[in-house]
Design a protein around this motif. Structure first.
Motif, PDB file in Angstrom:
ATOM      1  N   TRP A 121       0.804  -1.209   0.000  1.00  0.00           N
ATOM      2  CA  TRP A 121       0.000   0.000   0.000  1.00  0.00           C
ATOM      3  C   TRP A 121       0.849   1.277   0.000  1.00  0.00           C
ATOM      4  CZ3 TRP A 121      -4.913   0.422  -1.120  1.00  0.00           C
ATOM      5  CH2 TRP A 121      -5.551   1.641  -0.896  1.00  0.00           C
ATOM      6  N   ASP A 122       1.874   1.315   0.824  1.00  0.00           N
ATOM      7  CA  ASP A 122       2.708   2.514   0.891  1.00  0.00           C
ATOM      8  C   ASP A 122       3.524   2.719  -0.379  1.00  0.00           C
ATOM      9  OD1 ASP A 122       1.808   3.140   3.435  1.00  0.00           O
ATOM     10  OD2 ASP A 122       3.374   1.935   4.403  1.00  0.00           O
ATOM     11  N   ALA A 123       3.816   1.652  -1.079  1.00  0.00           N
ATOM     12  CA  ALA A 123       4.632   1.739  -2.284  1.00  0.00           C
ATOM     13  C   ALA A 123       3.828   2.153  -3.515  1.00  0.00           C
ATOM     14  CB  ALA A 123       5.313   0.396  -2.548  1.00  0.00           C
ATOM     15  N   LEU A 124       2.485   2.228  -3.414  1.00  0.00           N
ATOM     16  CA  LEU A 124       1.674   2.575  -4.578  1.00  0.00           C
ATOM     17  C   LEU A 124       1.982   3.981  -5.090  1.00  0.00           C
ATOM     18  CD1 LEU A 124      -1.814   1.059  -3.768  1.00  0.00           C
ATOM     19  CD2 LEU A 124      -0.208   0.358  -5.533  1.00  0.00           C
ATOM     20  N   ASP A 125       2.306   4.910  -4.189  1.00  0.00           N
ATOM     21  CA  ASP A 125       2.642   6.270  -4.623  1.00  0.00           C
ATOM     22  C   ASP A 125       3.982   6.315  -5.326  1.00  0.00           C
ATOM     23  OD1 ASP A 125       0.273   7.228  -3.616  1.00  0.00           O
ATOM     24  OD2 ASP A 125       1.138   7.696  -1.659  1.00  0.00           O
ATOM     25  N   LYS A 126       4.819   5.344  -5.062  1.00  0.00           N
ATOM     26  CA  LYS A 126       6.148   5.278  -5.684  1.00  0.00           C
ATOM     27  C   LYS A 126       6.187   4.051  -6.580  1.00  0.00           C
ATOM     28  CE  LYS A 126       7.696   6.909  -1.270  1.00  0.00           C
ATOM     29  NZ  LYS A 126       8.093   6.371   0.000  1.00  0.00           N
ATOM     30  N   GLY A 127       5.470   4.106  -7.700  1.00  0.00           N
ATOM     31  CA  GLY A 127       5.323   2.955  -8.584  1.00  0.00           C
ATOM     32  C   GLY A 127       6.624   2.425  -9.127  1.00  0.00           C
ATOM     33  N   ASP A 128       7.625   3.308  -9.343  1.00  0.00           N
ATOM     34  CA  ASP A 128       8.897   2.851  -9.893  1.00  0.00           C
ATOM     35  C   ASP A 128       9.701   2.050  -8.880  1.00  0.00           C
ATOM     36  OD1 ASP A 128       8.195   4.191 -12.150  1.00  0.00           O
ATOM     37  OD2 ASP A 128       9.353   5.991 -11.685  1.00  0.00           O
ATOM     38  N   GLU A 129       9.437   2.274  -7.603  1.00  0.00           N
ATOM     39  CA  GLU A 129      10.210   1.592  -6.563  1.00  0.00           C
ATOM     40  C   GLU A 129       9.587   0.269  -6.123  1.00  0.00           C
ATOM     41  OE1 GLU A 129      10.681   4.397  -3.421  1.00  0.00           O
ATOM     42  OE2 GLU A 129      11.519   5.931  -4.723  1.00  0.00           O
ATOM     43  N   MET A 130       8.429  -0.067  -6.656  1.00  0.00           N
ATOM     44  CA  MET A 130       7.770  -1.314  -6.266  1.00  0.00           C
ATOM     45  C   MET A 130       8.489  -2.500  -6.888  1.00  0.00           C
ATOM     46  SD  MET A 130       3.720  -0.421  -6.598  1.00  0.00           S
ATOM     47  CE  MET A 130       3.172  -1.985  -5.981  1.00  0.00           C
ATOM     48  N   THR A 131       8.546  -3.584  -6.141  1.00  0.00           N
ATOM     49  CA  THR A 131       9.117  -4.803  -6.694  1.00  0.00           C
ATOM     50  C   THR A 131       8.086  -5.460  -7.608  1.00  0.00           C
ATOM     51  OG1 THR A 131       8.302  -6.197  -4.896  1.00  0.00           O
ATOM     52  CG2 THR A 131      10.469  -5.156  -4.589  1.00  0.00           C
ATOM     53  N   ALA A 132       8.525  -6.417  -8.384  1.00  0.00           N
ATOM     54  CA  ALA A 132       7.617  -7.098  -9.306  1.00  0.00           C
ATOM     55  C   ALA A 132       6.511  -7.831  -8.543  1.00  0.00           C
ATOM     56  CB  ALA A 132       8.394  -8.070 -10.183  1.00  0.00           C
ATOM     57  N   ASP A 133       6.854  -8.417  -7.402  1.00  0.00           N
ATOM     58  CA  ASP A 133       5.838  -9.126  -6.612  1.00  0.00           C
ATOM     59  C   ASP A 133       4.796  -8.161  -6.056  1.00  0.00           C
ATOM     60  OD1 ASP A 133       6.964 -11.596  -7.072  1.00  0.00           O
ATOM     61  OD2 ASP A 133       8.268 -11.490  -5.302  1.00  0.00           O
ATOM     62  N   GLU A 134       5.240  -6.981  -5.600  1.00  0.00           N
ATOM     63  CA  GLU A 134       4.303  -5.990  -5.080  1.00  0.00           C
ATOM     64  C   GLU A 134       3.380  -5.488  -6.186  1.00  0.00           C
ATOM     65  OE1 GLU A 134       6.822  -4.001  -1.398  1.00  0.00           O
ATOM     66  OE2 GLU A 134       7.050  -3.177  -3.417  1.00  0.00           O
ATOM     67  N   LYS A 135       3.931  -5.275  -7.381  1.00  0.00           N
ATOM     68  CA  LYS A 135       3.104  -4.844  -8.509  1.00  0.00           C
ATOM     69  C   LYS A 135       2.099  -5.923  -8.875  1.00  0.00           C
ATOM     70  CE  LYS A 135       6.217  -1.583 -10.733  1.00  0.00           C
ATOM     71  NZ  LYS A 135       6.932  -1.239 -11.962  1.00  0.00           N
ATOM     72  N   ARG A 136       2.521  -7.175  -8.833  1.00  0.00           N
ATOM     73  CA  ARG A 136       1.631  -8.289  -9.153  1.00  0.00           C
ATOM     74  C   ARG A 136       0.499  -8.365  -8.133  1.00  0.00           C
ATOM     75  NH1 ARG A 136       5.335 -11.905  -9.297  1.00  0.00           N
ATOM     76  NH2 ARG A 136       5.941 -11.364 -11.402  1.00  0.00           N
ATOM     77  N   GLU A 137       0.822  -8.215  -6.837  1.00  0.00           N
ATOM     78  CA  GLU A 137      -0.207  -8.252  -5.793  1.00  0.00           C
ATOM     79  C   GLU A 137      -1.196  -7.109  -5.977  1.00  0.00           C
ATOM     80  OE1 GLU A 137       0.846  -8.660  -1.639  1.00  0.00           O
ATOM     81  OE2 GLU A 137       2.748  -9.551  -2.240  1.00  0.00           O
ATOM     82  N   ALA A 138      -0.682  -5.923  -6.283  1.00  0.00           N
ATOM     83  CA  ALA A 138      -1.552  -4.772  -6.482  1.00  0.00           C
ATOM     84  C   ALA A 138      -2.448  -4.976  -7.698  1.00  0.00           C
ATOM     85  CB  ALA A 138      -0.719  -3.503  -6.635  1.00  0.00           C
ATOM     86  N   ALA A 139      -1.905  -5.538  -8.763  1.00  0.00           N
ATOM     87  CA  ALA A 139      -2.705  -5.797  -9.963  1.00  0.00           C
ATOM     88  C   ALA A 139      -3.784  -6.840  -9.674  1.00  0.00           C
ATOM     89  CB  ALA A 139      -1.809  -6.250 -11.100  1.00  0.00           C
TER      90      ALA A 139
END
Length: 136
Positions: free
Chosen positions: A46-64
């Motif tokens: 959740w906190d990394a959503l504002d910093k999309g470039d800093e998200m790991t691939a797993d975090e992006k996958r979970e968010a998607a």
């Protein structure tokens, strides 16, 4: 108001009761959630959503998977596409012998082994081009 006097009485009663029911229902729901606030636990990404470039691939996958957009916006893709341009280049084999044979007038004949694969219209065209090349 004045408008409700110009419509049938049943419609005025319906409007009044439905508005009264809607307002009372929303007040009851608000009061319930004010007395019993829900416990919300935010996911790790959740906190990394504002910093999309800093998200790991797993975090992006979970968010998607949760339905949140983490990729580039349409505007960003459009901006990137506007900076690309087409470079005019010659065909890859424009200087080769094979290309010269294809572009020559008599170079479009079908080999004997493959004539059975070609339709009758193409056979007539091949025969006409062969007779024209022989006549020259």
């Amino acid at each position: 108001g004045f408008f409700s006097l110009q419509v049938p009485a049943g419609l005025t009663i319906y409007w009044f009761t439905s508005n009264l029911f809607t307002v009372s229902q929303s007040l009851i729901i608000r009061g319930y959630y004010a007395a019993n606030p829900p416990q919300i636990t935010l996911p790790d990404y959740w906190d990394a959503l504002d910093k999309g470039d800093e998200m790991t691939a797993d975090e992006k996958r979970e968010a998607a998977m949760a339905g949140l957009s983490t990729g580039p916006t349409f505007g960003e893709l459009l901006d990137e596409a506007n900076f690309h341009y087409i470079v005019k280049r010659d065909p890859l084999r424009a200087d080769s012998e094979a290309w010269a044979r294809v572009e020559s007038p008599g170079g479009r004949s079908v080999p004997e082994e493959m004539k059975s694969w070609v339709g009758s219209a193409a056979d007539a065209e091949v025969a006409a081009s062969e007779t024209a090349s022989v006549a020259q």
